[in-house]
Design an enzyme around this catalytic site. Structure first.
Site, short mmCIF file in Angstrom:
data_model
loop_
_atom_site.label_atom_id
_atom_site.label_comp_id
_atom_site.label_asym_id
_atom_site.label_seq_id
_atom_site.Cartn_x
_atom_site.Cartn_y
_atom_site.Cartn_z
N LYS A 232 -46.10 57.62 -23.06
CA LYS A 232 -44.86 56.96 -23.50
C LYS A 232 -44.16 57.84 -24.51
O LYS A 232 -44.78 58.31 -25.47
CB LYS A 232 -45.21 55.60 -24.15
N GLN B 86 -45.77 62.02 -31.11
CA GLN B 86 -45.63 60.72 -30.44
C GLN B 86 -46.99 60.07 -30.21
O GLN B 86 -47.14 58.85 -30.30
CB GLN B 86 -44.90 60.92 -29.10
N LYS C 20 -47.89 58.50 -33.50
CA LYS C 20 -46.95 57.41 -33.79
C LYS C 20 -47.31 56.19 -32.95
O LYS C 20 -47.42 55.06 -33.45
CB LYS C 20 -45.54 57.89 -33.44
N LYS D 296 -43.46 63.27 -24.19
CA LYS D 296 -42.07 63.58 -24.52
C LYS D 296 -41.48 64.35 -23.36
O LYS D 296 -42.21 65.02 -22.62
CB LYS D 296 -42.00 64.46 -25.78
N GLY E 112 -35.17 56.96 -24.32
CA GLY E 112 -34.15 57.86 -24.86
C GLY E 112 -34.64 58.62 -26.08
O GLY E 112 -35.74 58.40 -26.59
N ASP E 113 -33.81 59.55 -26.52
CA ASP E 113 -34.04 60.31 -27.75
C ASP E 113 -32.68 60.99 -28.03
O ASP E 113 -31.66 60.50 -27.54
CB ASP E 113 -35.17 61.32 -27.55
N1 GLU Z 1 -37.65 58.71 -28.73
C1 GLU Z 1 -38.16 57.65 -29.52
C2 GLU Z 1 -39.23 58.17 -30.46
O1 GLU Z 1 -39.18 59.30 -30.88
C3 GLU Z 1 -38.55 56.43 -28.71
C4 GLU Z 1 -39.61 56.64 -27.69
C5 GLU Z 1 -39.85 55.45 -26.75
O2 GLU Z 1 -39.26 54.40 -26.95
O3 GLU Z 1 -40.63 55.65 -25.82
O4 GLU Z 1 -40.13 57.47 -30.86
#
Ligand code: GLU
Length: 446
Positions: free
Chosen positions: A92, A113, A116, A128, A167-168
């Site tokens: 994810k 990520q 996180k 990512k 998104g990002d």
């Molecule tokens: N791009 C966002 C982040 O850096 C969201 C990632 C997501 O919702 O999968 O956490």
């Protein structure tokens, strides 16, 4: 220099192997610095080659994206998806369209990520994706053709239980719509394969606000715990007027803070009495904040967005991009009275800036904890898609608040137990590591 010879060896190896990936090496170094003592106290980490296994992505996909611009010229871009770690759940993480996207930025973002997502406590692995495609100045049709061609390759690697992009930077509601439309056409199914979707076809309420709102909720927890205080009347500056920065500024204002400065790619605006947030709100929608704001408002303006850090504030929220705040900026912030820095972007502070804040006893919220609200609400979107039933706004917002509170408590508790109560960088790294480590041991050598 790391104290654990094992960690130092692994770090030297990765540095030699990935010599040309400075952002990835920086992310690994920050993480290892937090892990030093724990690794020394826990020999099974070395015995199980845990660090080597953690820093290697499970899969790194690079592909060609070919598309035709409005003039009929053929364009080639690089597309990526790094599926970093799936120990805790399906891969994810967002997709970024920005000229700085390359192997190094993709790997650092996938690595961050992973931790996180672990901190959210939810079943989410880390990934990512992105492309060096620059959406700025492109027409709507060009954006659509690019997204469709990007998905023509990506679709074979993703799925609602395999990998769920979102998104990002450079990828918002519009791009997710085009990506989703193409995925649905190829696979002939409506599933929660992407998050950040429009509300009319499976998106979640609060998703677009979640990262910025979550950042403010995290800061609120910090102020309550460390200072028995609130964000009310605090002078806040926020860099970047994209999805994260904009919603962070709006939520800070709603909670009673005075938003004195903001920036975008064209420059920064600053007013010590507080910016006109109604105007900010109108102008951010069109992505043209600073230039337009100064046409109708008296304020300090500079055409270098970085100079925002030279302005006085109490709380700084860097929400633009990696390494946007360096040592010199950190010194200026501290000199001018800033006492709390909260990272809305991923790794916006350089390592020496981060270390400087630490030596100056500045309260510091690392991105992997403070900006986790976005991905947490993405999981809520996946849950709603699986249930085929949307949740109410207040339900999602309450859950987001609860998640941010829990993340703060996890980081704070780990900081108290393993380092010192103010070291949320180590707290975040250790708390997320322990969850991933447990899963790694239980799932065996795979
Ligand atoms: N791009 C966002 C982040 O850096 C969201 C990632 C997501 O919702 O999968 O956490």
């Amino acid at each position: 220099m790391l104290k654990s010879p094992y960690l130092q060896r692994v770090f030297d190896e990765v540095r030699n192997k990935d010599l040309n990936q400075p952002e990835f090496i920086q992310a690994v170094e920050t993480f290892f610095l937090s892990m030093d003592e724990l690794v020394i106290q826990t020999p099974s980490i070395e015995k199980n080659a845990v660090m080597e296994r953690l820093i290697e992505p499970e899969r790194f996909i690079q592909f060609k994206v070919t598309w035709v611009d409005d003039q009929g010229s053929i364009k080639i871009n690089r597309g990526y998806r790094v599926q970093f770690n799936s120990l805790l759940g399906p891969f994810k993480g967002g997709i970024r369209f920005h000229p700085s996207v390359n192997e190094s930025t993709m790997k650092f973002l996938g690595f961050e990520q992973t931790f996180k997502n672990a901190l959210t406590g939810l079943p989410l692995g880390g990934a990512k994706g992105g492309s060096d495609f620059n959406p700025i100045g492109k027409s709507d049709q060009e954006i659509m053709r690019f997204c469709q061609n990007y998905m023509l390759e990506l679709y074979r690697h993703i799925g609602p239980n395999t990998d769920v992009p979102a998104g990002d930077i450079g990828v918002g509601n519009r791009e997710i719509g085009y990506l989703y439309g193409m995925y649905k056409k190829i696979q002939n199914e409506h599933t929660g394969v992407l998050t950040g979707k429009g509300l009319s076809y499976g998106g979640s309420l609060v998703r677009k606000e979640a990262t910025g709102y979550g950042l403010c909720y995290f800061v609120t927890e910090m102020l309550k715990t460390y200072r028995r205080d609130t964000i009310e009347d605090k002078k806040v500056i926020v860099s970047g007027s994209g999805k994260v920065g904009y919603h962070a500024a709006i939520k800070a204002f709603e909670l009673g803070a005075v938003v004195v400065g903001m920036s975008d790619i064209n420059g920064f605006i600053y007013d010590q009495n507080g910016l006109d947030m109604k105007a900010v709100s109108d102008l951010c929608v069109n992505g043209d904040l600073t230039k337009k704001y100064i046409e109708t408002h008296e304020c300090i303006y500079g055409n270098n967005p970085r100079d925002l850090w030279q302005q006085p504030c109490e709380i700084a929220m860097p929400c633009a991009i990696q390494n946007e705040l360096n040592l010199e900026d950190a010194k200026a912030l501290v000199k001018n009275g800033c006492f709390l820095v909260a990272e809305g972007a991923n790794m916006p502070c350089t390592l020496d800036a981060e270390n400087y804040f630490r030596t100056q006893n500045i309260l510091f919220a690392p991105g992997k904890a403070a900006n986790a609200g976005g991905v947490a609400v993405s999981l809520f979107e996946m849950s709603q898609n699986a249930q085929h039933y949307p949740w109410r706004y207040d339900e999602v917002d309450e859950k987001l608040k609860g998640i941010m509170r829990d993340i703060f408590i996890k980081c704070y508790s780990a900081a108290i137990k393993y380092k010192d109560p103010y070291d949320l960088i180590s707290g975040a790294n250790i708390a997320s590591f322990l969850r991933i480590y447990e899963a790694m041991l239980e799932e065996g050598i795979v």
